[in-house]
Design an enzyme around this catalytic site. Structure first.
Site, PDB file in Angstrom:
ATOM      1  N   GLU A   6      25.954 -16.682   9.701  1.00  0.00           N
ATOM      2  CA  GLU A   6      27.261 -16.617   9.041  1.00  0.00           C
ATOM      3  C   GLU A   6      27.246 -15.676   7.836  1.00  0.00           C
ATOM      4  O   GLU A   6      28.110 -15.759   6.970  1.00  0.00           O
ATOM      5  CB  GLU A   6      27.696 -18.018   8.588  1.00  0.00           C
ATOM      6  CG  GLU A   6      26.839 -18.631   7.505  1.00  0.00           C
ATOM      7  CD  GLU A   6      25.649 -19.425   8.041  1.00  0.00           C
ATOM      8  OE1 GLU A   6      25.139 -20.285   7.305  1.00  0.00           O
ATOM      9  OE2 GLU A   6      25.246 -19.181   9.195  1.00  0.00           O
ATOM     10  N   ASP A  35      28.413 -14.828   2.399  1.00  0.00           N
ATOM     11  CA  ASP A  35      28.003 -15.998   3.190  1.00  0.00           C
ATOM     12  C   ASP A  35      29.172 -16.966   3.267  1.00  0.00           C
ATOM     13  O   ASP A  35      29.808 -17.276   2.250  1.00  0.00           O
ATOM     14  CB  ASP A  35      26.797 -16.679   2.549  1.00  0.00           C
ATOM     15  CG  ASP A  35      26.231 -17.771   3.430  1.00  0.00           C
ATOM     16  OD1 ASP A  35      25.489 -17.430   4.374  1.00  0.00           O
ATOM     17  OD2 ASP A  35      26.540 -18.947   3.178  1.00  0.00           O
ATOM     18  N   ILE A  36      29.485 -17.432   4.491  1.00  0.00           N
ATOM     19  CA  ILE A  36      30.596 -18.374   4.666  1.00  0.00           C
ATOM     20  C   ILE A  36      30.163 -19.738   4.123  1.00  0.00           C
ATOM     21  O   ILE A  36      29.097 -20.258   4.483  1.00  0.00           O
ATOM     22  CB  ILE A  36      30.992 -18.483   6.144  1.00  0.00           C
ATOM     23  CG1 ILE A  36      31.391 -17.103   6.685  1.00  0.00           C
ATOM     24  CG2 ILE A  36      32.140 -19.469   6.326  1.00  0.00           C
ATOM     25  CD1 ILE A  36      31.658 -17.076   8.173  1.00  0.00           C
TER      26      ILE A  36
END
Length: 504
Positions: free
Chosen positions: A418, A374-375
């Site tokens: 994301e 996950d960004i």
């Protein structure tokens, strides 16, 4: 002293073809033929569908470049050490009969399909050459063979075709057409690509399966050689393994009808079941059959029945049509499985592939790992720079993940928003951890400026790893994903821009 040195392998079809070519032109007196093993690891291809396919491709290449040379696919390649020692002994002690003996051995293997590692076959070749059956293979023979092998390996690393070395330094590797070889022996420089194999990776692949009668199809199959890669699985298990492989799964299966209709029906039924998911078309080639028998085969899932006595161009055209349909289906399938923005696979493809690899892991008893990524603070990045820059950021990170996961069987997918997921078949926790940390560092190295609130560091990612043994019946793919999600939550909770892991 001979004008040219040739390093030839008794188990190499190119070496046999070159020897035949030189013999037919009465040029062997100009050549010092030295026995070597081009690839000691691949000295036998028995039980190896990959090596047999390579060998079949080489034979088709020879038939194309040197159509006057008779050659067939042997059932097996034996150990070449003993026959090479015998050849070396004859070259040292009976040089006037060496060419005749070597030619007899080459023909025993590449025309008659005999096992030339057998003493009985070697004795027959000695008799044909007018030599005594009892050869004196002493230490000098072994030293000479070892010297030639070291000489070969020092100057030709990785090459698996013969070379012709001239005294003036010119060099010809592999087997070109006869004119090129003769021009070289007349002193010409020949432009060539030093490549041991002629297979083109962009060609589509046909797996041809049948019993020993498949040799009757060589004339038909030769017409396919220039258009397609040909694989020749030696058993149903070998074919089954191909169909399960992401890298080696063929684009078309061509079955040889040997006249046993019930066996053919059972084979078509079994293979149709296996290829249902990959949508690999099945064609059968054989003698004419009744309409009822042909209809039954279509009902069992084959795409076409080819009469082997038809003109080769017609057979090739129908096979190419099946390959074109397969290519079109693959393009549509790929379009449906790729995330349009990031060009990595989408969640739908992940779920399909995950299920397939989980079943494979149950059979192989190998571990499987999942990395969820996950960004960090991506909403803030989007709010600060806008969705256009946000999309560009996602594309950069997806490309970085894809470049980091370089094994063919690893699958990188956009899981949503994301978040990305990397599926790692046959990978333990340690291997997954090394890759995850490498991905994390590579994303930081992109040095993408973050939003003002997080300007002290570039865009980063948090990663969670979970590993399981699918053979453990108490586990499920869903549980592995949940564990990876828990590990990802832990990475975020512990400060982000880090890797955490759980084991099932």
């Amino acid at each position: 002293m001979a004008e040219y040195i040739v390093h030839g392998d008794i188990n190499c079809p190119f070496s046999y073809a070159l020897h035949e070519m030189l013999c037919s032109q009465n040029l062997m007196h100009r050549v010092d033929w030295r026995m070597v093993e081009h690839d000691a690891i691949a000295s036998s291809y028995q039980d190896s569908a990959e090596n047999m396919a390579e060998l079949a491709n080489d034979i088709f290449t020879i038939r194309h470049r040197a159509p006057d040379i008779t050659i067939s696919l042997p059932q097996t390649l034996g150990n070449s050490l003993f026959p090479s020692l015998c050849i070396t002994a004859v070259q040292l002690k009976h040089p006037d009969r060496a060419t005749t003996f070597l030619r007899s051995l080459y023909r025993a293997l590449w025309i008659k399909g005999k096992d030339i590692s057998s003493p009985a076959v070697i004795y027959d070749c000695l008799e044909e050459a007018g030599l005594p059956i009892e050869l004196d293979i002493d230490g000098l023979c072994e030293e000479t063979l070892l010297y030639q092998q070291n000489e070969w390996e020092a100057h030709n690393p990785g090459l698996q075709t013969p070379t012709i070395q001239a005294q003036d330094g010119r060099r010809l590797a592999g087997l070109l057409d006869q004119k090129s070889v003769l021009d070289f022996l007349r002193g010409a420089e020949i432009n060539q690509e030093l490549s041991s194999r002629s297979r083109q990776q962009n060609q589509m692949t046909i797996a041809i399966y049948g019993d020993e009668k498949i040799t009757e199809l060589w004339g038909v199959l030769a017409t396919l050689r220039d258009d397609s890669n040909l694989l020749l699985p030696q058993s149903m298990q070998a074919l089954h393994d191909m169909l399960l492989s992401q890298e080696r799964c063929p684009d078309l299966i061509l079955l040889n009808n040997t006249g046993q209709q019930r066996d053919l029906n059972d084979l078509c039924r079994a293979i149709s079941h296996q290829v249902r998911e990959q949508r690999v078309p099945i064609a059968v080639i054989g003698p004419p059959i009744s309409d009822a028998e042909e209809v039954e085969l279509y009902e069992l899932g084959i795409a076409d029945y080819l009469i082997q006595t038809r003109a080769p161009d017609i057979i090739r055209a129908r096979i190419n049509l099946l390959l074109q349909l397969k290519s079109a289906h693959d393009m549509l399938s790929r379009a449906a499985s790729i995330d349009a923005l990031t060009q990595v696979y989408n969640r739908r493809e992940f779920e399909r592939y995950f299920e397939t690899e989980w079943r494979r892991g149950q059979r192989s008893r190998q571990p499987i790992s999942v990395i969820l990524l996950d960004i960090d603070h991506f909403k803030a990045f989007n709010d600060n720079y806008g969705h256009l820059q946000g999309d560009h950021c996602l594309q950069q990170i997806a490309s970085t993940i894809q470049a980091s996961a370089r094994r063919a069987q690893d699958l990188v997918c956009r899981y949503g928003g994301e978040e990305f997921v990397i599926l790692l078949p046959e990978t333990n926790q340690e291997g997954a951890s090394v890759l995850a940390e490498q991905i994390r560092q590579n994303i930081v190295a992109l040095n993408i400026p973050h939003a003002a609130a997080f300007a002290h560091q570039p865009v980063s990612a948090s990663l969670g790893i979970a590993t399981a043994l699918p053979a453990n019946r108490d586990l499920s793919p869903r549980q592995l994903l949940q564990d990876a999600d828990s590990a990802l939550y832990k990475a975020k909770h512990n400060g982000r821009n880090r890797v955490e892991r759980l084991t099932s």
